[in-house]
Design a protein around this motif. Structure first.
Motif, PDB file in Angstrom:
ATOM      1  N   MET A 197      18.073  13.735  -2.706  1.00 38.32           N
ATOM      2  CA  MET A 197      17.558  13.016  -1.550  1.00 38.32           C
ATOM      3  C   MET A 197      18.712  12.471  -0.716  1.00 38.32           C
ATOM      4  O   MET A 197      19.643  11.881  -1.247  1.00 38.32           O
ATOM      5  CB  MET A 197      16.658  11.860  -2.010  1.00 38.32           C
ATOM      6  CG  MET A 197      16.022  11.087  -0.869  1.00 38.32           C
ATOM      7  SD  MET A 197      15.082   9.639  -1.412  1.00 38.32           S
ATOM      8  CE  MET A 197      13.897  10.408  -2.532  1.00 38.32           C
ATOM      9  N   THR A 198      18.652  12.679   0.589  1.00 40.17           N
ATOM     10  CA  THR A 198      19.693  12.168   1.468  1.00 40.17           C
ATOM     11  C   THR A 198      19.532  10.660   1.676  1.00 40.17           C
ATOM     12  O   THR A 198      18.429  10.120   1.535  1.00 40.17           O
ATOM     13  CB  THR A 198      19.621  12.849   2.838  1.00 40.17           C
ATOM     14  OG1 THR A 198      18.382  12.479   3.470  1.00 40.17           O
ATOM     15  CG2 THR A 198      19.703  14.355   2.714  1.00 40.17           C
ATOM     16  N   PRO A 199      20.611   9.959   2.037  1.00 40.13           N
ATOM     17  CA  PRO A 199      20.480   8.528   2.330  1.00 40.13           C
ATOM     18  C   PRO A 199      19.461   8.242   3.424  1.00 40.13           C
ATOM     19  O   PRO A 199      18.710   7.268   3.347  1.00 40.13           O
ATOM     20  CB  PRO A 199      21.894   8.132   2.750  1.00 40.13           C
ATOM     21  CG  PRO A 199      22.780   9.104   2.038  1.00 40.13           C
ATOM     22  CD  PRO A 199      22.022  10.397   2.032  1.00 40.13           C
ATOM     23  N   ALA A 200      19.423   9.092   4.449  1.00 34.50           N
ATOM     24  CA  ALA A 200      18.477   8.861   5.544  1.00 34.50           C
ATOM     25  C   ALA A 200      17.038   8.904   5.044  1.00 34.50           C
ATOM     26  O   ALA A 200      16.208   8.060   5.410  1.00 34.50           O
ATOM     27  CB  ALA A 200      18.695   9.891   6.653  1.00 34.50           C
ATOM     28  N   LEU A 201      16.729   9.891   4.197  1.00 32.40           N
ATOM     29  CA  LEU A 201      15.372   9.996   3.663  1.00 32.40           C
ATOM     30  C   LEU A 201      15.065   8.833   2.735  1.00 32.40           C
ATOM     31  O   LEU A 201      13.959   8.277   2.761  1.00 32.40           O
ATOM     32  CB  LEU A 201      15.198  11.324   2.921  1.00 32.40           C
ATOM     33  CG  LEU A 201      13.821  11.573   2.294  1.00 32.40           C
ATOM     34  CD1 LEU A 201      12.721  11.477   3.335  1.00 32.40           C
ATOM     35  CD2 LEU A 201      13.794  12.927   1.594  1.00 32.40           C
ATOM     36  N   ALA A 202      16.033   8.443   1.919  1.00 32.19           N
ATOM     37  CA  ALA A 202      15.825   7.311   1.014  1.00 32.19           C
ATOM     38  C   ALA A 202      15.545   6.034   1.789  1.00 32.19           C
ATOM     39  O   ALA A 202      14.644   5.262   1.442  1.00 32.19           O
ATOM     40  CB  ALA A 202      17.050   7.129   0.120  1.00 32.19           C
ATOM     41  N   TRP A 203      16.290   5.799   2.858  1.00 39.78           N
ATOM     42  CA  TRP A 203      16.063   4.597   3.658  1.00 39.78           C
ATOM     43  C   TRP A 203      14.751   4.671   4.429  1.00 39.78           C
ATOM     44  O   TRP A 203      14.093   3.657   4.653  1.00 39.78           O
ATOM     45  CB  TRP A 203      17.229   4.369   4.618  1.00 39.78           C
ATOM     46  CG  TRP A 203      18.392   3.723   3.944  1.00 39.78           C
ATOM     47  CD1 TRP A 203      19.621   4.253   3.715  1.00 39.78           C
ATOM     48  CD2 TRP A 203      18.420   2.406   3.385  1.00 39.78           C
ATOM     49  NE1 TRP A 203      20.419   3.358   3.047  1.00 39.78           N
ATOM     50  CE2 TRP A 203      19.712   2.210   2.836  1.00 39.78           C
ATOM     51  CE3 TRP A 203      17.493   1.379   3.291  1.00 39.78           C
ATOM     52  CZ2 TRP A 203      20.092   1.035   2.208  1.00 39.78           C
ATOM     53  CZ3 TRP A 203      17.866   0.195   2.669  1.00 39.78           C
ATOM     54  CH2 TRP A 203      19.146   0.030   2.132  1.00 39.78           C
TER      55      TRP A 203
END
Length: 210
Positions: free
Chosen positions: A1-7
């Protein structure tokens, strides 16, 4: 999971800020994780006409308050829904804009200088300081200040392999990194919690040379 998706997933679970605080105000700034607790924006000095950048601006509530005090404000957050929520709630406030972007990318690409950079339990807690602090320093006007806060509990697992990583350091550790990045007048303090069994808030400040 990318940071953008996690956030983005984190943002969908966030509760909107109350319409008014305990004092009956419709806008306010809160440096700590507890409502109606700790210092306010006065630690930043007179903000009228100042360029203010918030890293990890979320739904824009803290930054909107600074805009009502006469600051020219930009908020950056990596989660697209945060910009949408911020625009829906605060879009009519003058001198206030929100951007969806990784904060390091924004700082690298921006040609603007800022008088004040803030991060309240935001991007300075979740971005490699070896990368982020020099970028902030380059975008600060002479004499400009960086002020940020996060939980005061030092996290020994700060560098673990996760989509969302924390750099949860002590005030002394932050001071050393800020000095290395070219900041001066560095200071830190722990804001005591409202109840002794709760964690406090670390508040850190550094300035660009004049």
């Amino acid at each position: 999971m990318t940071p953008a998706l996690a956030w983005e997933r984190f943002a969908t679970k966030a509760k909107p800020r109350r319409a008014v605080n305990a004092a009956g105000a419709t806008t306010w700034l809160n440096w700590t994780q507890y409502p109606d607790h700790g210092p306010d924006e006065s630690i930043l000095g007179d903000l009228r006409g100042k360029r203010v950048l918030e890293l990890g601006s979320g739904s824009g509530c803290n930054l909107a308050h600074l805009a009502t005090l006469g600051a020219r404000c930009t908020g950056v957050d990596i989660a697209p829904s945060r910009e949408v929520a911020a625009e829906q709630r605060w879009g009519r406030v003058p001198e206030l804009e929100f951007v969806t972007q990784d904060v390091a990318d924004f700082l690298q690409e921006s040609a603007d200088d800022f008088d004040v950079v803030i991060s309240i339990f935001g991007a300075t807690w979740f971005t490699d300081p070896a990368v982020l602090l020099p970028l902030i320093r380059k975008r600060l006007a002479p004499g400009g200040v960086l002020v940020f806060s996060h939980n005061d509990e030092v996290d020994d697992d700060a560098q673990s392999d996760r989509a969302i990583r924390k750099w949860n350091f002590s005030g002394q550790q932050w001071a050393e990194m800020l000095f290395i990045a070219g900041f001066v007048s560095v200071s830190s303090e722990i804001i005591p919690p409202p109840k002794p069994e709760l964690p406090g808030t670390l508040l850190v400040r550094g300035a660009a040379p004049r």
